[in-house]
Design a protein around this motif. Structure first.
Motif, mmCIF file in Angstrom:
data_model
loop_
_atom_site.group_PDB
_atom_site.id
_atom_site.type_symbol
_atom_site.label_atom_id
_atom_site.label_comp_id
_atom_site.label_asym_id
_atom_site.label_seq_id
_atom_site.Cartn_x
_atom_site.Cartn_y
_atom_site.Cartn_z
ATOM 1 N N ILE A 551 0.843 -1.210 0.000
ATOM 2 C CA ILE A 551 0.000 0.000 0.000
ATOM 3 C C ILE A 551 0.870 1.248 0.000
ATOM 4 C CG2 ILE A 551 -1.713 1.292 1.320
ATOM 5 C CD1 ILE A 551 -2.767 -1.409 2.336
ATOM 6 N N SER A 552 1.913 1.207 0.798
ATOM 7 C CA SER A 552 2.864 2.316 0.852
ATOM 8 C C SER A 552 4.212 1.841 0.339
ATOM 9 C CB SER A 552 3.020 2.828 2.287
ATOM 10 O OG SER A 552 1.773 3.249 2.803
ATOM 11 N N PRO A 553 4.946 2.705 -0.379
ATOM 12 C CA PRO A 553 6.271 2.295 -0.867
ATOM 13 C C PRO A 553 7.156 1.867 0.291
ATOM 14 C CG PRO A 553 5.588 4.367 -1.865
ATOM 15 C CD PRO A 553 4.603 4.082 -0.781
ATOM 16 N N ARG A 554 7.959 0.820 0.043
ATOM 17 C CA ARG A 554 8.874 0.356 1.074
ATOM 18 C C ARG A 554 9.963 1.394 1.293
ATOM 19 N NH1 ARG A 554 13.558 -2.036 -0.317
ATOM 20 N NH2 ARG A 554 13.464 -3.314 1.553
ATOM 21 N N THR A 555 10.604 1.310 2.441
ATOM 22 C CA THR A 555 11.666 2.243 2.807
ATOM 23 C C THR A 555 12.941 1.465 3.093
ATOM 24 O OG1 THR A 555 10.997 2.157 5.132
ATOM 25 C CG2 THR A 555 10.021 3.899 3.767
ATOM 26 N N GLY A 556 14.011 2.200 3.344
ATOM 27 C CA GLY A 556 15.268 1.557 3.672
ATOM 28 C C GLY A 556 16.220 1.538 2.501
ATOM 29 N N PRO A 557 17.404 0.949 2.702
ATOM 30 C CA PRO A 557 18.411 0.906 1.635
ATOM 31 C C PRO A 557 17.894 0.132 0.425
ATOM 32 C CG PRO A 557 19.359 0.292 3.756
ATOM 33 C CD PRO A 557 17.889 0.325 3.945
ATOM 34 N N PRO A 558 18.438 0.421 -0.757
ATOM 35 C CA PRO A 558 17.994 -0.285 -1.971
ATOM 36 C C PRO A 558 18.350 -1.773 -1.924
ATOM 37 C CG PRO A 558 19.886 1.102 -2.444
ATOM 38 C CD PRO A 558 19.460 1.441 -1.049
ATOM 39 N N VAL A 559 17.462 -2.577 -2.516
ATOM 40 C CA VAL A 559 17.665 -4.025 -2.554
ATOM 41 C C VAL A 559 17.585 -4.487 -4.013
ATOM 42 C CG1 VAL A 559 16.802 -6.291 -1.853
ATOM 43 C CG2 VAL A 559 16.697 -4.372 -0.256
ATOM 44 N N TYR A 560 18.667 -5.096 -4.466
ATOM 45 C CA TYR A 560 18.675 -5.749 -5.767
ATOM 46 C C TYR A 560 18.222 -7.198 -5.594
ATOM 47 C CZ TYR A 560 21.848 -1.904 -7.132
ATOM 48 O OH TYR A 560 22.414 -0.680 -7.387
ATOM 49 N N GLY A 561 17.714 -7.780 -6.673
ATOM 50 C CA GLY A 561 17.311 -9.188 -6.613
ATOM 51 C C GLY A 561 17.527 -9.889 -7.932
ATOM 52 N N CYS A 562 17.786 -11.178 -7.869
ATOM 53 C CA CYS A 562 17.839 -12.034 -9.060
ATOM 54 C C CYS A 562 17.251 -13.382 -8.679
ATOM 55 C CB CYS A 562 19.271 -12.204 -9.566
ATOM 56 S SG CYS A 562 19.376 -13.259 -11.043
ATOM 57 N N PHE A 563 16.144 -13.748 -9.305
ATOM 58 C CA PHE A 563 15.451 -15.003 -9.006
ATOM 59 C C PHE A 563 15.611 -15.998 -10.162
ATOM 60 C CE2 PHE A 563 12.104 -12.898 -5.979
ATOM 61 C CZ PHE A 563 13.147 -12.471 -5.168
ATOM 62 N N ASN A 564 16.675 -15.843 -10.936
ATOM 63 C CA ASN A 564 16.902 -16.701 -12.102
ATOM 64 C C ASN A 564 17.613 -17.994 -11.716
ATOM 65 O OD1 ASN A 564 16.944 -13.733 -13.231
ATOM 66 N ND2 ASN A 564 16.410 -15.052 -14.942
ATOM 67 N N TYR A 565 17.527 -18.950 -12.632
ATOM 68 C CA TYR A 565 18.218 -20.237 -12.531
ATOM 69 C C TYR A 565 19.711 -19.988 -12.320
ATOM 70 C CZ TYR A 565 19.607 -24.924 -14.356
ATOM 71 O OH TYR A 565 20.128 -26.171 -14.537
ATOM 72 N N PRO A 566 20.326 -20.573 -11.283
ATOM 73 C CA PRO A 566 21.736 -20.281 -10.997
ATOM 74 C C PRO A 566 22.700 -20.605 -12.133
ATOM 75 C CG PRO A 566 20.708 -21.287 -9.094
ATOM 76 C CD PRO A 566 19.704 -21.367 -10.210
ATOM 77 N N ALA A 567 22.350 -21.541 -13.016
ATOM 78 C CA ALA A 567 23.244 -21.837 -14.135
ATOM 79 C C ALA A 567 23.441 -20.623 -15.027
ATOM 80 C CB ALA A 567 22.693 -22.998 -14.958
ATOM 81 N N LYS A 568 22.488 -19.684 -15.011
ATOM 82 C CA LYS A 568 22.611 -18.468 -15.810
ATOM 83 C C LYS A 568 23.573 -17.457 -15.190
ATOM 84 C CE LYS A 568 17.952 -18.550 -17.866
ATOM 85 N NZ LYS A 568 16.754 -17.732 -18.140
ATOM 86 N N ILE A 569 23.920 -17.670 -13.932
ATOM 87 C CA ILE A 569 24.732 -16.682 -13.214
ATOM 88 C C ILE A 569 26.203 -17.036 -13.415
ATOM 89 C CG2 ILE A 569 25.191 -15.631 -10.974
ATOM 90 C CD1 ILE A 569 22.282 -16.293 -10.226
ATOM 91 N N THR A 570 26.817 -16.386 -14.376
ATOM 92 C CA THR A 570 28.173 -16.699 -14.817
ATOM 93 C C THR A 570 29.201 -15.855 -14.065
ATOM 94 O OG1 THR A 570 27.974 -15.022 -16.527
ATOM 95 C CG2 THR A 570 27.331 -17.269 -17.118
ATOM 96 N N PRO A 571 30.489 -16.210 -14.206
ATOM 97 C CA PRO A 571 31.532 -15.364 -13.599
ATOM 98 C C PRO A 571 31.451 -13.908 -14.054
ATOM 99 C CG PRO A 571 32.450 -17.483 -14.240
ATOM 100 C CD PRO A 571 31.045 -17.464 -14.757
ATOM 101 N N THR A 572 31.065 -13.683 -15.316
ATOM 102 C CA THR A 572 30.945 -12.304 -15.803
ATOM 103 C C THR A 572 29.935 -11.524 -14.980
ATOM 104 O OG1 THR A 572 31.540 -12.911 -18.066
ATOM 105 C CG2 THR A 572 30.272 -10.880 -17.774
ATOM 106 N N ILE A 573 28.754 -12.082 -14.789
ATOM 107 C CA ILE A 573 27.700 -11.338 -14.098
ATOM 108 C C ILE A 573 27.993 -11.233 -12.605
ATOM 109 C CG2 ILE A 573 25.988 -13.094 -13.443
ATOM 110 C CD1 ILE A 573 25.292 -9.892 -15.464
ATOM 111 N N LEU A 574 28.613 -12.246 -12.021
ATOM 112 C CA LEU A 574 28.989 -12.151 -10.607
ATOM 113 C C LEU A 574 29.963 -10.998 -10.389
ATOM 114 C CD1 LEU A 574 29.462 -15.959 -9.812
ATOM 115 C CD2 LEU A 574 27.675 -14.484 -8.885
ATOM 116 N N GLY A 575 30.899 -10.851 -11.319
ATOM 117 C CA GLY A 575 31.837 -9.740 -11.206
ATOM 118 C C GLY A 575 31.142 -8.392 -11.315
ATOM 119 N N LEU A 576 30.194 -8.255 -12.244
ATOM 120 C CA LEU A 576 29.463 -6.989 -12.395
ATOM 121 C C LEU A 576 28.644 -6.693 -11.145
ATOM 122 C CD1 LEU A 576 28.254 -7.200 -16.122
ATOM 123 C CD2 LEU A 576 30.254 -6.034 -15.195
#
Length: 751
Positions: A551-576
């Motif tokens: 109902i109200s926007p959340r507060t606090g520090p920003p939160v990133y998320g990734c809910f993808n299949y871990p096989a997609k998470i390569t060394p390149t993206i982990l570094g970024l």
């Protein structure tokens, strides 16, 4: 001085009469005076072989053929002894030598076929059995063994003919009856198969293979309880019968009783500790339970026991990929491809290549081209298609293993429902092995439903031809249990790849469908198909029971998320991600995918890679608990910005994030598989989130976190944009697809 004929005759008579020990004693006594008489050596070695004394038999018979290299009997008996001792390669050489001496003896070709079959060279074995039958047309066992090989090779119709011919040559035998039953199971004539296995068991109640085969037929009929009873009986009759143990365990695993399955595998290993097959299935079950380290150990053991076990190698590579061991995954696949390629292995290797960030577009093209060349060379000439009339409704065949609770189902079920039935008749060819409620929904929408999960590629192609399909659509052929090699057999006049993320590599796949973002003109990516472009590709209904937004926007520090299949998470993206968190030290990153992150090893590897790129301790959070679809979507209410993986971007996952009002930062590359999220973002007016380089990806993510309150306020707007966009207009999307179908059929009709 030669051995008296009377002694040789007596030794031979003892052998024929079954007095093996007496024959051995006579030969040993006579050899003290005549150690190197070839005829005596042959009789002595044959007696040793018949007594089960394989090592001395091989020594004796080897001496025999050295002294008399033209004695065909010596080579035959040496081959038999070598095969019994497990020295199959040497046995094959012995039988081939015997065949060269006397090419017209059917028994030699038959023994050679058995040895080649044990060696796994089924093509050569079938040739040897065929030669046996040509030399002796009444050789029932050669017919039966050739039928077994044909069934395994997907040529069940030919096998049925052979088994019936063998039965007609003499009295029924339970072995041939149950083998015929297997061929009928492969042909999906399941009621007939069950009756034949039952007749075999009635004739020979302790024929363990018949009980096991009956279990498979019952399983194919959906009679899981009866199948379990059959597998149990097979194990009772032969406690070391590996296939029956595996059958029981897989039934338990498929019904969610993994503990019972694991207990069966471990008990079986106590009896047969060197079984690569059991270690493989143990690894599969442990992997499904997310017990990654034990699964990895089991698969490594399976490969150590059988270095040519392709599926164990593929499964281990996939396991390494999804648990962050990318280098090991690549090395194991590259090594196996050089040793023992096969269609299923190369298809899996091709699919896993899509996740790799260490290969170029040209290297990926070579992997896909190798798959296509292998399949086409393996098939050889394909059967000619019958001519089809250009009549309406056009029969559209959809071939998939994903007619179930699956992302492809969420895309395709609305499309099948929306088809104009006056113009298009959907025939669904299901390779689905785990049916569910969604399967029933697909079945209800089909003009005709065909369960082809147990058929060979060749028999599926024949089924499609028999239905007179105008256009065959192969769905997501790289993944799951899909069967693109069916298309290599030219199952329909027009063949289309849909919902795949790269080329099939097959020349017989006529078209691949995407959009102008996925398939830009002048792109560097390799395709064997002609490219067709819709106005926009991704389509799905909004998720059901979509959780409400806060109902109200959340507060606090920003939160990133990734809910993808871990096989997609390569060394390149982990570094970024590490660079992003380093520039946003108050931000957090949440990773979630089913219960994959319950694995401590996976968490540790990802954490180490992200921290090595600059993230601080405590900035990374993993959610390892399994959650329902609705509960998983609700987790987005604690996320502000979704970070897309690279080079395999999100598709359904990105759509779900956008449906929850979450902006998605993505980095498209040179390949179709990297552009799915970018294509969606442009459709909902969020093109500013599409990065142009790895550095730009980091900058966009940092800037989004810097204006996080802006994005929190826009969540309802983003959700509404998705709902109102063409991403959710199934009817319009289906009309566009149908226009493509009509266009390609007109093109085919005009030659």
């Amino acid at each position: 001085m030669s051995v008296p004929d009377s002694i040789l005759a007596k030794a031979e008579a003892l052998l024929r009469g079954g007095f093996i020990s007496d024959a051995i004693a006579l030969c040993e006594k006579t050899r003290k005076k005549h150690p190197d008489h070839p005829g005596l050596l042959l009789l002595h070695g044959s007696a040793q072989y018949m007594a089960g004394k394989l090592k001395p038999a091989i020594v004796t018979l080897s001496r025999c053929v050295k002294l008399a290299p033209g004695d065909v009997g010596g080579w035959i008996n040496l081959g038999n002894a070598l095969q019994a001792a497990g020295r199959i390669d040497e046995a094959v050489r012995a039988f081939r030598t015997a065949q060269a001496i006397q090419p017209q003896i059917a028994a030699i070709s038959y023994n050679l076929g058995n040895a080649l079959s044990a060696l796994g060279d089924m093509a050569a074995a079938m040739e040897a059995y065929g030669r046996t039958i040509a030399l002796q047309p009444t050789h029932r066992m050669a017919m039966s063994n050739l039928g077994i090989a044909l069934t395994a090779a997907g040529r069940a119709a030919e096998a049925e003919h052979l088994f019936r011919e063998a039965l007609a040559l003499g009295p029924e035998t339970p072995e041939i009856l149950t083998n015929l039953g297997n061929a009928l199971t492969a042909l999906r004539r399941l009621d007939e198969a069950v009756l034949l296995h039952g007749r075999a068991i009635a004739m020979k109640p302790d024929l363990v293979e018949a009980h096991y085969n009956l279990g498979n037929a019952e399983l194919a009929r959906g009679q899981r309880a009866k199948a379990m009873t059959c597998f149990r009986r097979a194990v009772e009759l032969r406690p070391d019968f590996i296939d029956a143990h595996v059958g029981m365990a897989r039934l338990f695993a498929d019904s969610g009783q993994a503990d019972q399955a694991l207990a069966i595998y471990r008990a079986a290993l106590r009896q047969t500790p060197d079984s690569a097959v059991i270690y493989y299935f143990l690894g599969i079950t442990l992997r499904d339970q997310r017990s990654y380290e034990p699964a990895r150990e089991a698969l490594i053991k399976a490969i150590a026991l059988d270095p040519t076990h392709r599926q164990a190698t593929v499964t281990l590579a996939a396991l390494n990929q999804e648990t962050g061991r990318h280098d090991q995954a690549a090395r194991s696949l590259d090594a196996m491809e050089q040793k023992a390629p096969s269609e299923s292995f190369l298809r899996n290797a091709m699919a896993l290549s899509l996740y790799r960030d260490d290969i170029s577009v040209e290297q990926a093209a070579a992997i896909h081209a190798r798959y296509g060349s292998f399949v086409e060379n393996d098939i050889g000439e394909v059967e000619l298609l019958p001519a089809l009339q250009s009549e309406f409704p056009l029969r559209i065949g959809y071939l998939s293993s994903d007619f179930r609770h699956h992302s492809i189902a969420s895309n395709m079920l609305p499309v099948i429902r929306a088809h104009n039935r006056e113009l298009f008749a959907p025939y669904l060819y299901s390779c689905t092995t785990k049916a569910d409620q969604v399967t029933s929904q697909f079945r209800a929408e089909a003009r005709e439903w065909r369960d082809v999960s147990l058929l060979s590629d060749q028999d599926i192609a024949r089924c499609i031809r028999a239905d007179g399909i105008h256009i065959l659509v192969c769905l997501a052929s790289h993944f799951d249990d899909n069967r693109p090699a069916v298309c290599a057999r030219r199952a329909a006049p027009v063949q289309i790849s849909l919902h795949d993320v790269a080329t099939s590599g097959l020349k017989a796949m006529d078209y691949l469908i995407g959009d102008y973002r996925l398939l830009p003109r002048g792109g560097k990516e390799f395709f064997t198909e002609r490219l067709l472009r819709l106005p926009q590709f991704y389509v799905a209904d909004m998720p059901r029971d979509l959780p409400p937004l806060p109902i109200s926007p959340r507060t606090g520090p920003p939160v990133y998320g990734c809910f993808n299949y871990p096989a997609k998470i390569t060394p390149t993206i982990l570094g970024l991600w590490g660079h992003i968190l380093a520039r946003q030290p108050t931000a957090h990153l949440v990773l979630k995918y089913h219960n994959f992150y319950a694995d401590a090893g996976l968490r540790d590897r990802f954490t180490a890679a992200i921290r090595a790129a600059g993230a601080k301790p405590g900035q990374i959070k993993f959610i390892g608990e399994q959650a329902s679809d609705q509960s998983m979507l609700a987790l987005y209410n604690d996320v502000d910005i979704a970070l897309d993986p690279f080079p395999f971007s999100g598709s359904t996952t990105s759509f779900q994030a956008l449906s929850m009002g979450i902006p998605v930062i993505t980095l498209p590359g040179e390949t179709m598989v990297s552009r799915w999220s970018a294509s969606m973002l442009r459709r909902v007016g969020l093109s500013e989130l599409v990065a142009t380089s790895p550095e730009d990806y980091v900058t966009l993510a940092v800037e989004a976190a810097g204006s996080v309150d802006h994005w929190r306020m826009r969540r309802a707007e983003i959700r509404d944009s998705v709902r109102a966009s063409s991403l959710c207009d199934t009817g319009k999307w289906t009309r566009n697809l149908e226009r493509l179908y009509r266009a390609v059929w007109r093109r085919h009709s005009h030659g």
